[in-house]
Write a protein that holds these residues in place. Sequence first.
Motif, PDB file in Angstrom:
ATOM      1  N   ARG A 157      20.735   8.419  72.994  1.00  0.00           N
ATOM      2  CA  ARG A 157      20.166   7.733  74.153  1.00  0.00           C
ATOM      3  C   ARG A 157      20.964   7.972  75.427  1.00  0.00           C
ATOM      4  N   GLU A 164      18.571  14.118  75.283  1.00  0.00           N
ATOM      5  CA  GLU A 164      18.461  12.674  75.455  1.00  0.00           C
ATOM      6  C   GLU A 164      17.204  12.165  74.752  1.00  0.00           C
ATOM      7  N   ASP A 166      14.744   8.931  74.200  1.00  0.00           N
ATOM      8  CA  ASP A 166      14.323   7.630  74.715  1.00  0.00           C
ATOM      9  C   ASP A 166      13.790   6.786  73.557  1.00  0.00           C
TER      10      ASP A 166
END
Length: 225
Positions: A157, A164, A166
Amino acid sequence: MGLRDLEKAIERGVDGVLGRVFKSEVNRLEIHKRIERELDAATRPGDRAGEPVQIMPNDIEVHLNPADVETLDADTDELQRELVDLVRNRAKDANCSFEGPLVVRVEASDTASKGTIRVVAAAQPSIAGIAPGTLVYPDGHRLALPPFGTEGLTLGRDPGCDIEIDDDNASRRHARLRPTDRGWLIEDLDSTNGTRVNGFRSAAQLLSDGDQVMIGGTGFRFDAS
């Protein structure tokens, strides 16, 4: 010019003549057949870890006239994902390998005559000889894994991660993917909810083609191509 090169030249000539005479609309099935012919013609003997293998092109460009691109019953991204699956299945059926990440690009080209399909296929080795690997997102997006070296790339996260995610069920630094001399290894970084491969929680596992990786509640498929 060898026999196979001569056959390819004749096929291209016939394709071009037919396209100019009949001005037919290009369809997805014709694109499939054209790619398959190019793959079969360009596949060659190779070597991997001292073992003989058949190397299939992994870098493929499909050039179409802009008017033909507009008439296809799929957008470019959808068609490219479909063609990637076509090439992967072709390689599996023929027991072939790729030297690098599999990439298929469909491009509108003013130099392509209407009703014709031009395919350029080549085998492009991975950088530094690292085995090819791709993460396939749930929506079909493909991310070719770059050769980051032994430190690999992180998933989580945290915006500072290389990938990355989410997902509230993923830890800030959840897992690491890194290349080894045997392929791509995924390692859990002491995450809260763990890293799962094919449904099983794993601290570290070498990934195989088609493995399903779960980071928190987000799943990816690993393609060894």
